[in-house]
Design an enzyme around this catalytic site. Structure first.
Site, PDB file in Angstrom:
ATOM      1  N   LYS A 153       3.939   1.382  -4.046  1.00 22.14           N
ATOM      2  CA  LYS A 153       3.142   0.632  -5.401  1.00 22.14           C
ATOM      3  C   LYS A 153       4.088   0.676  -6.481  1.00 22.14           C
ATOM      4  CE  LYS A 153      -1.238   0.295  -3.620  1.00 22.14           C
ATOM      5  NZ  LYS A 153      -2.645   0.852  -3.698  1.00 22.14           N
ATOM      6  N   GLY A 157       0.675   5.342  -7.352  1.00 20.43           N
ATOM      7  CA  GLY A 157       1.418   3.912  -7.758  1.00 20.43           C
ATOM      8  C   GLY A 157      -0.763   3.870  -7.337  1.00 20.43           C
ATOM      9  N   GLY A 190      -4.377  12.743  -8.011  1.00 23.78           N
ATOM     10  CA  GLY A 190      -3.395  12.263  -7.372  1.00 23.78           C
ATOM     11  C   GLY A 190      -2.399  11.169  -8.446  1.00 23.78           C
ATOM     12  N   ALA A 191      -1.556  11.423  -8.283  1.00 26.68           N
ATOM     13  CA  ALA A 191      -0.873  10.499  -9.308  1.00 26.68           C
ATOM     14  C   ALA A 191      -0.009   9.865  -8.600  1.00 26.68           C
ATOM     15  CB  ALA A 191       0.071  11.706  -9.725  1.00 26.68           C
ATOM     16  N   THR A 231       2.604  17.406  -7.317  1.00 28.07           N
ATOM     17  CA  THR A 231       3.593  17.285  -8.200  1.00 28.07           C
ATOM     18  C   THR A 231       3.132  17.163  -9.771  1.00 28.07           C
ATOM     19  OG1 THR A 231       4.682  16.154  -6.569  1.00 28.07           O
ATOM     20  CG2 THR A 231       5.617  16.356  -8.320  1.00 28.07           C
ATOM     21  N   THR A 242       0.779  -1.126  -0.022  1.00 31.90           N
ATOM     22  CA  THR A 242      -0.435   0.488  -0.101  1.00 31.90           C
ATOM     23  C   THR A 242       1.211   1.244  -0.288  1.00 31.90           C
ATOM     24  OG1 THR A 242      -1.776   0.948   0.954  1.00 31.90           O
ATOM     25  CG2 THR A 242      -0.707   0.052   2.006  1.00 31.90           C
ATOM     26  N   LYS A 247       4.856  14.118 -12.237  1.00 31.71           N
ATOM     27  CA  LYS A 247       4.274  12.550 -11.246  1.00 31.71           C
ATOM     28  C   LYS A 247       2.829  12.467 -12.546  1.00 31.71           C
ATOM     29  CE  LYS A 247       5.235  11.589  -7.010  1.00 31.71           C
ATOM     30  NZ  LYS A 247       4.838  11.139  -5.890  1.00 31.71           N
TER      31      LYS A 247
HETATM   32  P1  ATR Z   1      -0.412   5.073  -3.433  1.00 32.76           P
HETATM   33  O1  ATR Z   1      -0.101   4.287  -4.368  1.00 32.76           O
HETATM   34  O2  ATR Z   1      -1.557   4.781  -2.726  1.00 32.76           O
HETATM   35  O3  ATR Z   1      -1.195   6.081  -4.587  1.00 32.76           O
HETATM   36  P2  ATR Z   1       1.425   7.117  -3.498  1.00 32.76           P
HETATM   37  O4  ATR Z   1       1.983   6.479  -5.071  1.00 32.76           O
HETATM   38  O5  ATR Z   1       2.696   7.730  -2.474  1.00 32.76           O
HETATM   39  O6  ATR Z   1       0.828   6.384  -2.770  1.00 32.76           O
HETATM   40  O7  ATR Z   1       0.246   8.370  -4.268  1.00 32.76           O
HETATM   41  C1  ATR Z   1      -0.062   9.549  -3.337  1.00 32.76           C
HETATM   42  C2  ATR Z   1      -0.727   9.760  -3.811  1.00 32.76           C
HETATM   43  O8  ATR Z   1      -1.497  11.687  -2.335  1.00 32.76           O
HETATM   44  C3  ATR Z   1       0.233  11.183  -4.619  1.00 32.76           C
HETATM   45  O9  ATR Z   1      -0.645  11.696  -5.792  1.00 32.76           O
HETATM   46  C4  ATR Z   1       0.431  12.580  -3.592  1.00 32.76           C
HETATM   47  O10 ATR Z   1       1.243  13.814  -4.234  1.00 32.76           O
HETATM   48  P3  ATR Z   1       2.320  13.619  -4.793  1.00 32.76           P
HETATM   49  O11 ATR Z   1       2.341  12.836  -6.197  1.00 32.76           O
HETATM   50  O12 ATR Z   1       2.627  14.763  -5.095  1.00 32.76           O
HETATM   51  O13 ATR Z   1       3.218  13.633  -3.942  1.00 32.76           O
HETATM   52  C5  ATR Z   1      -0.559  12.838  -3.259  1.00 32.76           C
HETATM   53  N1  ATR Z   1      -0.809  13.248  -2.112  1.00 32.76           N
HETATM   54  C6  ATR Z   1      -0.639  12.781  -0.968  1.00 32.76           C
HETATM   55  N2  ATR Z   1      -0.650  14.472   0.476  1.00 32.76           N
HETATM   56  C7  ATR Z   1      -1.154  14.977  -0.565  1.00 32.76           C
HETATM   57  C8  ATR Z   1      -1.506  15.698   0.294  1.00 32.76           C
HETATM   58  N3  ATR Z   1      -1.131  16.510   1.019  1.00 32.76           N
HETATM   59  N4  ATR Z   1      -1.764  17.246  -0.484  1.00 32.76           N
HETATM   60  C9  ATR Z   1      -1.843  16.439  -2.106  1.00 32.76           C
HETATM   61  N5  ATR Z   1      -1.762  15.409  -2.542  1.00 32.76           N
HETATM   62  C10 ATR Z   1      -0.988  15.201  -1.521  1.00 32.76           C
END
Ligand code: ATR
Length: 510
Positions: A307, A375, A372-373, A397, A303, A400
């Protein structure tokens, strides 16, 4: 066995707990340091209560110093006098004595009673107590731990070591120490990894070779990472497992929000499969894979946020995981570790029937926004493309999001995640961890006014109804929470895990 640590603050409450112990409890630890104004009379009362009501339960008497995570606040001389008293009383199966005072306490015990009241009263209980020589390090994993343990082993008595574990490297070192103790210790041993990174050691204590694991029944854990007795008995069903029980698990950071251990241990129990599923908070996939190989872990879930990262540590990934660019399931196949993706089918499962009832205009271009971008997002996007959506991926970001969009230049666009998104999306899928436990009040795109005609899907399942979904539901949107996806992906994993147990980790998955 599971040892219930009793941390009541009075003699009466401690005795009440002892009298009401459930019959399956095999061992208890009386933490006398938690009892206010503890004295020899209090030890006598509790010892007598144990003998009268629970004579077959193994008992450990402990008077823990503050520096070792205990609540003792009086002088060290007074504490040592009580430790000796516990040893002389004959009430307890074991008495916990810290390694740095071991000689003082044990030698004095051999030389005869030194405590006045003990001298007067003599031995009261029927047991000859065994000393457990203990060592605690509540904030660090000591560099010279192996030497310390080596010295403790020369005493020829059972040993307990509890050290703070703060990263994956130390998880590996803890495991290596367990192997060393298994080989070298002629008595039994306990080796606890404290803190959230050490939780796995409290659950898989039997597979690591320990004699017992501690559990509590208080509102707050008396030691960092200690789990409740109910969790160890009912969720992990520790009483059922053997040393060679096949191991599965989940890696993540954070991990406390996951429902996967409950789900998979439940499936194993219902299907009468002897297997244990353990949560691992980790910070390094490569180190964790060393632990996986050493422990012979047969498979694990992946998780947030590993990922994608996990892919680099695997022998190969299957075609679907390759297409999604993310792995949420790893299976041991012989010497290989193979990555799979069940998020994709999990995501589609609750969405398909809703779309089926909606699509009266089949030629209409369906547009989806993915927030979100990471896994999970890349599996979600692969699913949306399968359903013929055009996708815009919004991410904090931007790079990504662009990197995902580049893989599908015709059908996926990338934008920076701001406080709102444009109108016109038929489906909005929330794939960031915003709103996930414990930060449950947070919500992405707070300035977006839901129109009421969007399908809104939040893949977060803890809480089931996120703040984001509540806003969408209030506007009349069709909402899908993350629970259905969680259960569908977990069910697909459970099938793979069951097959991995049946094939003994030697046959490739089909
Ligand atoms: P997963 O595998 O569950 O998708 P991940 O690869 O860590 O987990 O991805 C988490 C996502 O949540 C990412 O898109 C992250 O944005 P960044 O690429 O900018 O890090 C996003 N995310 C996590 N916390 C965030 C926040 N406080 N505000 C905006 N986006 C967030």
């Amino acid at each position: 066995m599971i040892c219930l640590t009793i941390t009541e603050t009075s003699t009466e409450d401690t005795c009440r707990v002892i009298q009401n112990l459930s019959l399956d409890i095999e061992a208890i630890e009386c933490r006398f340091d938690c009892i206010v104004d503890v004295d020899t009379a209090c030890i006598d009362s509790i010892g007598s209560c144990l003998q009268k009501h629970r004579p077959k339960v193994s008992s450990i008497a402990t008077i823990r110093r503050a520096q070792d995570g205990g609540r003792w606040s009086e002088s060290e001389a007074a504490r040592l006098a009580l430790v000796r008293y516990c040893l002389q009383s004959g009430f307890f199966t074991y008495v916990d004595v810290e390694e740095d005072v071991y000689d003082t306490v044990v030698q004095a015990h051999k030389d005869g009673p030194t405590d006045k009241s003990a001298e007067n009263d003599g031995i009261k209980g029927s047991a000859t107590s065994t000393v457990i020589c203990s060592f605690h390090s509540c904030s660090t994993f000591p560099a010279d731990l192996r030497d310390m343990v080596h010295a403790m082993l020369t005493l020829g008595t059972p040993v307990k070591i509890a050290v703070m574990v703060s990263n994956s490297e130390e998880q590996l070192q803890l495991f290596q120490l367990a192997r060393y103790l298994e080989k070298q210790c002629r008595q039994w041993f306990i080796l606890i990894g404290m803190g959230p990174y050490g939780v796995f050691s409290r659950i898989m204590y039997r597979q690591l070779g320990f004699f017992l694991t501690y559990a509590h029944d208080a509102e707050e854990a008396p030691a960092p990472g200690m789990l409740s007795y109910a969790a160890l008995r009912d969720e992990y069903r520790l009483g059922l497992h053997r040393k060679d029980t096949p191991l599965f698990g989940i890696i993540g950071n954070p991990i406390e929000q996951t429902r996967s251990p409950r789900f998979h241990n439940n499936v194993f129990t219902k299907a009468s499969i002897d297997a244990l599923y353990v949560p691992f908070l980790i910070d390094d996939c490569t180190r964790f894979m060393q632990l996986v190989r050493s422990l012979g872990i047969r498979g694990f879930s992946v998780t947030i946020p590993f990922k994608r990262e996990i892919v680099n540590t695997l022998t190969r990934v299957d075609a679907l995981a390759e297409r999604c660019g993310a792995v949420n399931t790893v299976i041991c196949e012989g010497d290989d570790y193979v990555g799979y993706n069940t998020d994709y089918i999990g995501f589609l499962q609750p969405l398909r029937p809703i779309l089926a009832t909606q699509s009266d205009d089949t030629d209409k271009l369906m547009r989806a926004a993915v927030l979100g971008a990471g896994g999970a997002s890349s599996s979600v996007i692969a699913g949306l493309l399968e359903l013929a959506f055009h996708v815009t991926v919004f991410n904090r970001t931007l790079a990504k999001a662009q990197s995902i969009a580049q893989r599908y230049p015709e059908r996926v666009a990338a934008e920076r995640l701001e406080k709102s998104i444009p109108f016109g999306f038929d489906c909005i899928v929330q794939c960031t961890k915003i709103g996930m436990y414990p930060d449950t009040k947070a919500s992405p795109i707070p300035d977006y006014a839901f129109q009421g005609n969007e399908i809104v899907y939040d893949i977060v399942y803890n809480p089931v109804q996120t703040a984001f979904l509540s806003r969408a539901a209030a506007a009349g949107c069709i909402c899908i929470n993350g629970l259905a996806m969680f259960e569908a992906q977990a069910q697909a994993q459970a099938t793979m895990f069951a097959r991995a147990v049946a094939s003994n980790g030697t046959v490739p998955m089909t």
